[in-house]
Design a protein around this motif. Sequence first.
Motif, PDB file in Angstrom:
ATOM      1  N   LEU A  27      -4.440  -5.948  25.044  1.00  0.00           N
ATOM      2  CA  LEU A  27      -4.834  -4.704  25.697  1.00  0.00           C
ATOM      3  C   LEU A  27      -5.023  -4.895  27.200  1.00  0.00           C
ATOM      4  O   LEU A  27      -4.574  -4.069  27.991  1.00  0.00           O
ATOM      5  N   MET A  28      -5.675  -5.971  27.603  1.00  0.00           N
ATOM      6  CA  MET A  28      -5.907  -6.179  29.034  1.00  0.00           C
ATOM      7  C   MET A  28      -4.576  -6.322  29.780  1.00  0.00           C
ATOM      8  O   MET A  28      -4.403  -5.763  30.859  1.00  0.00           O
ATOM      9  N   GLN A  29      -3.617  -7.032  29.195  1.00  0.00           N
ATOM     10  CA  GLN A  29      -2.318  -7.185  29.841  1.00  0.00           C
ATOM     11  C   GLN A  29      -1.617  -5.838  29.972  1.00  0.00           C
ATOM     12  O   GLN A  29      -0.997  -5.555  30.996  1.00  0.00           O
ATOM     13  N   LEU A  30      -1.728  -5.010  28.938  1.00  0.00           N
ATOM     14  CA  LEU A  30      -1.122  -3.683  29.004  1.00  0.00           C
ATOM     15  C   LEU A  30      -1.795  -2.816  30.071  1.00  0.00           C
ATOM     16  O   LEU A  30      -1.116  -2.127  30.832  1.00  0.00           O
ATOM     17  N   LEU A  31      -3.120  -2.848  30.125  1.00  0.00           N
ATOM     18  CA  LEU A  31      -3.831  -2.038  31.103  1.00  0.00           C
ATOM     19  C   LEU A  31      -3.514  -2.455  32.538  1.00  0.00           C
ATOM     20  O   LEU A  31      -3.412  -1.622  33.427  1.00  0.00           O
ATOM     21  N   MET A  32      -3.328  -3.742  32.752  1.00  0.00           N
ATOM     22  CA  MET A  32      -3.116  -4.246  34.108  1.00  0.00           C
ATOM     23  C   MET A  32      -1.645  -4.267  34.522  1.00  0.00           C
ATOM     24  O   MET A  32      -1.337  -4.609  35.656  1.00  0.00           O
ATOM     25  N   LYS A  33      -0.737  -3.901  33.646  1.00  0.00           N
ATOM     26  CA  LYS A  33       0.693  -3.954  33.960  1.00  0.00           C
ATOM     27  C   LYS A  33       1.046  -3.205  35.248  1.00  0.00           C
ATOM     28  O   LYS A  33       1.680  -3.777  36.127  1.00  0.00           O
ATOM     29  N   PRO A  34       0.658  -1.938  35.420  1.00  0.00           N
ATOM     30  CA  PRO A  34       1.019  -1.246  36.662  1.00  0.00           C
ATOM     31  C   PRO A  34       0.396  -1.879  37.911  1.00  0.00           C
ATOM     32  O   PRO A  34       1.016  -1.920  38.964  1.00  0.00           O
ATOM     33  N   ARG A  35      -0.807  -2.411  37.795  1.00  0.00           N
ATOM     34  CA  ARG A  35      -1.465  -3.026  38.947  1.00  0.00           C
ATOM     35  C   ARG A  35      -0.844  -4.371  39.288  1.00  0.00           C
ATOM     36  O   ARG A  35      -0.782  -4.746  40.451  1.00  0.00           O
ATOM     37  N   ASN A  36      -0.389  -5.114  38.274  1.00  0.00           N
ATOM     38  CA  ASN A  36       0.167  -6.440  38.515  1.00  0.00           C
ATOM     39  C   ASN A  36       1.652  -6.419  38.851  1.00  0.00           C
ATOM     40  O   ASN A  36       2.114  -7.240  39.627  1.00  0.00           O
ATOM     41  N   THR A  37       2.404  -5.524  38.235  1.00  0.00           N
ATOM     42  CA  THR A  37       3.856  -5.523  38.413  1.00  0.00           C
ATOM     43  C   THR A  37       4.371  -4.355  39.237  1.00  0.00           C
ATOM     44  O   THR A  37       5.490  -4.405  39.728  1.00  0.00           O
ATOM     45  N   GLY A  38       3.588  -3.313  39.346  1.00  0.00           N
ATOM     46  CA  GLY A  38       4.046  -2.116  40.050  1.00  0.00           C
ATOM     47  C   GLY A  38       4.916  -1.216  39.193  1.00  0.00           C
ATOM     48  O   GLY A  38       5.378  -0.176  39.641  1.00  0.00           O
ATOM     49  N   LEU A  39       5.145  -1.598  37.935  1.00  0.00           N
ATOM     50  CA  LEU A  39       5.948  -0.798  37.010  1.00  0.00           C
ATOM     51  C   LEU A  39       5.045   0.106  36.187  1.00  0.00           C
ATOM     52  O   LEU A  39       3.967  -0.309  35.768  1.00  0.00           O
ATOM     53  N   PRO A  40       5.468   1.335  35.933  1.00  0.00           N
ATOM     54  CA  PRO A  40       4.644   2.238  35.115  1.00  0.00           C
ATOM     55  C   PRO A  40       4.699   1.848  33.639  1.00  0.00           C
ATOM     56  O   PRO A  40       5.587   1.116  33.210  1.00  0.00           O
ATOM     57  N   TRP A  41       3.732   2.365  32.878  1.00  0.00           N
ATOM     58  CA  TRP A  41       3.726   2.132  31.442  1.00  0.00           C
ATOM     59  C   TRP A  41       4.869   2.906  30.802  1.00  0.00           C
ATOM     60  O   TRP A  41       5.170   4.035  31.189  1.00  0.00           O
ATOM     61  N   THR A  42       5.464   2.336  29.772  1.00  0.00           N
ATOM     62  CA  THR A  42       6.457   3.059  28.988  1.00  0.00           C
ATOM     63  C   THR A  42       5.710   3.903  27.958  1.00  0.00           C
ATOM     64  O   THR A  42       4.502   3.728  27.758  1.00  0.00           O
ATOM     65  N   LEU A  43       6.422   4.792  27.298  1.00  0.00           N
ATOM     66  CA  LEU A  43       5.801   5.630  26.273  1.00  0.00           C
ATOM     67  C   LEU A  43       5.239   4.767  25.149  1.00  0.00           C
ATOM     68  O   LEU A  43       4.133   5.011  24.658  1.00  0.00           O
ATOM     69  N   ASP A  44       5.977   3.730  24.753  1.00  0.00           N
ATOM     70  CA  ASP A  44       5.514   2.825  23.700  1.00  0.00           C
ATOM     71  C   ASP A  44       4.230   2.104  24.125  1.00  0.00           C
ATOM     72  O   ASP A  44       3.299   1.962  23.328  1.00  0.00           O
ATOM     73  N   GLU A  45       4.165   1.674  25.377  1.00  0.00           N
ATOM     74  CA  GLU A  45       2.966   0.984  25.859  1.00  0.00           C
ATOM     75  C   GLU A  45       1.762   1.926  25.887  1.00  0.00           C
ATOM     76  O   GLU A  45       0.657   1.528  25.523  1.00  0.00           O
ATOM     77  N   LYS A  46       1.986   3.164  26.281  1.00  0.00           N
ATOM     78  CA  LYS A  46       0.882   4.140  26.271  1.00  0.00           C
ATOM     79  C   LYS A  46       0.375   4.369  24.856  1.00  0.00           C
ATOM     80  O   LYS A  46      -0.826   4.486  24.626  1.00  0.00           O
ATOM     81  N   LEU A  47       1.295   4.412  23.895  1.00  0.00           N
ATOM     82  CA  LEU A  47       0.881   4.592  22.496  1.00  0.00           C
ATOM     83  C   LEU A  47       0.084   3.392  22.000  1.00  0.00           C
ATOM     84  O   LEU A  47      -0.901   3.547  21.277  1.00  0.00           O
ATOM     85  N   ARG A  48       0.508   2.179  22.386  1.00  0.00           N
ATOM     86  CA  ARG A  48      -0.237   0.978  21.983  1.00  0.00           C
ATOM     87  C   ARG A  48      -1.617   0.952  22.630  1.00  0.00           C
ATOM     88  O   ARG A  48      -2.607   0.573  21.983  1.00  0.00           O
ATOM     89  N   ILE A  49      -1.712   1.363  23.894  1.00  0.00           N
ATOM     90  CA  ILE A  49      -3.010   1.419  24.566  1.00  0.00           C
ATOM     91  C   ILE A  49      -3.913   2.411  23.844  1.00  0.00           C
ATOM     92  O   ILE A  49      -5.078   2.120  23.575  1.00  0.00           O
ATOM     93  N   LYS A  50      -3.372   3.583  23.515  1.00  0.00           N
ATOM     94  CA  LYS A  50      -4.180   4.587  22.805  1.00  0.00           C
ATOM     95  C   LYS A  50      -4.631   4.071  21.438  1.00  0.00           C
ATOM     96  O   LYS A  50      -5.752   4.348  21.014  1.00  0.00           O
TER      97      LYS A  50
END
Length: 90
Positions: A27-50
């Motif tokens: 979860l922490m890696q998913l939450l920090m993806k946009p801050r660390n890589t500059g790439l937005p979350w994909t729809l699948d990643e948003k579903l996993r976060i939820k």
Amino acid sequence: MLSGYIKRLIVKNRAFILEEVLEARGLMQLLMKPRNTGLPWTLDEKLRIKMHLFKLSRVVPALIVFLLPFGSLLLPFLAEVLDRRKSRRE
């Protein structure tokens, strides 16, 4: 007004929420993806976060806000509050 209340709630419980988020694998890696890589979350990643937040909301009721309609718009705020780096990006 509501965003200020949510911010105070998350900041007040930051240590407890951070502890629970760190226990949820990935979860922490998913939450920090946009801050660390500059790439937005994909729809699948948003579903996993939820999915992770749904499980965590049983322990930390403050997280239920992110599961409400349009709650995903607040995910960048959650990532910012839980960021553990000493120097934060501006």
